[in-house]
Scaffold this active site. Structure first.
Site, PDB file in Angstrom:
ATOM      1  N   LYS A 148      43.701  47.174  21.280  1.00 23.10           N
ATOM      2  CA  LYS A 148      43.317  47.526  22.645  1.00 23.10           C
ATOM      3  C   LYS A 148      44.070  48.765  23.124  1.00 23.10           C
ATOM      4  O   LYS A 148      43.540  49.548  23.925  1.00 23.10           O
ATOM      5  CB  LYS A 148      43.571  46.352  23.595  1.00 23.10           C
ATOM      6  CG  LYS A 148      42.847  46.485  24.925  1.00 23.10           C
ATOM      7  CD  LYS A 148      42.581  45.155  25.559  1.00 23.10           C
ATOM      8  CE  LYS A 148      41.651  45.296  26.766  1.00 23.10           C
ATOM      9  NZ  LYS A 148      42.269  45.930  27.914  1.00 23.10           N
ATOM     10  N   GLY A 183      41.418  38.826  37.684  1.00 19.77           N
ATOM     11  CA  GLY A 183      41.534  37.419  38.025  1.00 19.77           C
ATOM     12  C   GLY A 183      40.355  36.926  38.841  1.00 19.77           C
ATOM     13  O   GLY A 183      39.855  35.809  38.641  1.00 19.77           O
ATOM     14  N   GLY A 218      46.962  35.967  40.796  1.00 16.98           N
ATOM     15  CA  GLY A 218      46.569  37.358  41.000  1.00 16.98           C
ATOM     16  C   GLY A 218      45.060  37.484  41.033  1.00 16.98           C
ATOM     17  O   GLY A 218      44.427  37.668  40.000  1.00 16.98           O
ATOM     18  N   THR A 219      44.468  37.380  42.223  1.00 16.69           N
ATOM     19  CA  THR A 219      43.011  37.389  42.344  1.00 16.69           C
ATOM     20  C   THR A 219      42.532  38.794  42.677  1.00 16.69           C
ATOM     21  O   THR A 219      42.002  39.055  43.768  1.00 16.69           O
ATOM     22  CB  THR A 219      42.566  36.368  43.411  1.00 16.69           C
ATOM     23  OG1 THR A 219      43.156  35.097  43.108  1.00 16.69           O
ATOM     24  CG2 THR A 219      41.054  36.192  43.412  1.00 16.69           C
ATOM     25  N   GLY A 220      42.781  39.727  41.747  1.00 18.94           N
ATOM     26  CA  GLY A 220      42.249  41.080  41.879  1.00 18.94           C
ATOM     27  C   GLY A 220      40.937  41.187  41.132  1.00 18.94           C
ATOM     28  O   GLY A 220      40.169  40.219  41.046  1.00 18.94           O
ATOM     29  N   ALA A 221      40.672  42.354  40.556  1.00 15.38           N
ATOM     30  CA  ALA A 221      39.415  42.558  39.844  1.00 15.38           C
ATOM     31  C   ALA A 221      39.308  41.640  38.633  1.00 15.38           C
ATOM     32  O   ALA A 221      38.275  41.009  38.401  1.00 15.38           O
ATOM     33  CB  ALA A 221      39.292  44.018  39.428  1.00 15.38           C
TER      34      ALA A 221
END
Length: 322
Positions: free
Chosen positions: A199, A19, A14-17
């Site tokens: 969190k 990753g 998952g290469t979003g913000a």
């Protein structure tokens, strides 16, 4: 930079913000990082990953080891999962394909119960860790990440073949060392569940209210009514955490309010999901904590009302996009 004897292969699922940010920083530090992408694959292969960071400056990873399928990736020693919790049901086969024997899988996700839901679907040989990201970041364009502030990631061991507490802690410290080598703050947590509840104290009010009130953190904090509501929501979560056996630091909601005052104006991730018509992470951030609190004999009326309002907006948002 990493030392010569530290050469783990790291996979980003998952290469979003999230990753993309951590993967780029690790690759920049010299680690062998492999990125799994979907819709942005062609853009990233052609143009690389770009980071516009208020902390680290403008960074560009030109040569990205990118893949459309986990089956095409080399088997990785560490897998950092940056996907949304809403896709976790389909995540297990992807992780299994990309994981080396005895790999460490880190869920860089918000909410409660995410590891418990995924664990039965994974091979017993994999170590499962939780990663709590304290960062203000979002994708501003395909392959481009905007980073406004912070960047710390705290790790805790959840489950796996490491049965001895000392071994578990060594694995967590090994993971934290990877991030530190990339010039990022990272703490090895002794109690993952406590960290997740802490969190939630921030995520519950700011994520939901950004959607409900169409306001960023600066606007929410500047208004006396929304600020009071944020504090009340935080206190409900803190009371529920204590009832569930997680003792939070004294005055924790007030400390988070003060920390948010020092942050730049920020649109939380749930807001971005909403405006892009993606499913909201309501189960992990609201439904599971509400159920845990109820089981412990605690009611969170403000949190429940916020959750119900978000459920309405989420359904309407999906109907509109269709």
């Amino acid at each position: 930079m990493k030392t010569a004897n530290q050469n783990p292969r790291i996979g980003i699922i998952g290469t979003g913000a999230i990753g993309g940010f951590y993967g780029l920083m690790l690759a920049r530090a010299g680690f062998d990082v492999h990125f799994l992408l979907r819709s942005e694959y062609a853009t990233v292969v052609e143009h690389g990953l770009q980071l516009d960071s208020a902390v680290h400056g403008a960074l560009h990873l030109q040569q990205v080891q990118a893949y459309r399928s986990a089956a095409d990736m080399p088997r990785c020693d560490w897998l950092l999962v940056g996907t949304k919790t809403t896709s976790n049901a389909a995540l297990a086969p992807v992780i299994s394909q990309a994981a080396a024997d005895g790999a460490k899988v880190v869920l860089l996700q918000n909410g409660l119960g995410v590891e418990e839901a995924l664990r039965p679907l994974l091979p017993e040989s994999l170590h499962l860790l939780g990663g709590l990201c304290f960062i203000c970041t979002h994708r501003s364009a395909p392959g481009v990440i905007k980073h406004q502030a912070l960047g710390a990631v705290n790790l805790g061991y959840h489950s796996g073949p490491a049965l001895d507490e000392a071994q578990r802690q060594r694995i967590v410290e090994e993971g934290a060392a990877l991030f530190k080598a990339a010039q990022l703050e990272s703490t090895a947590l002794a109690d993952l569940q406590q960290g997740r509840w802490q969190k939630l104290v921030w995520n519950v009010p700011y994520n939901g209210l950004s959607v409900l009130l169409n306001a960023d953190t600066g606007a929410l904090m500047a208004n006396a009514d929304s600020r009071a509501l944020i504090q009340a929501l935080m206190r409900e979560v803190a009371v529920a955490a204590q009832a569930c056996g997680q003792q939070l630091p004294d005055g924790y909601p007030e400390k988070l309010l003060a920390a948010t005052d020092r942050m730049p104006d920020y649109w939380p991730s749930m807001y971005h999901d909403f405006v892009q018509h993606r499913a909201l992470e309501l189960q992990a951030i609201y439904a599971v904590p509400l159920a845990a609190a109820e089981q412990a004999g605690i009611d969170m009326p403000r949190v429940r009302a916020l959750y119900q309002a978000l459920c309405f907006l989420d359904r309407a948002n999906h109907q509109n996009v269709r």
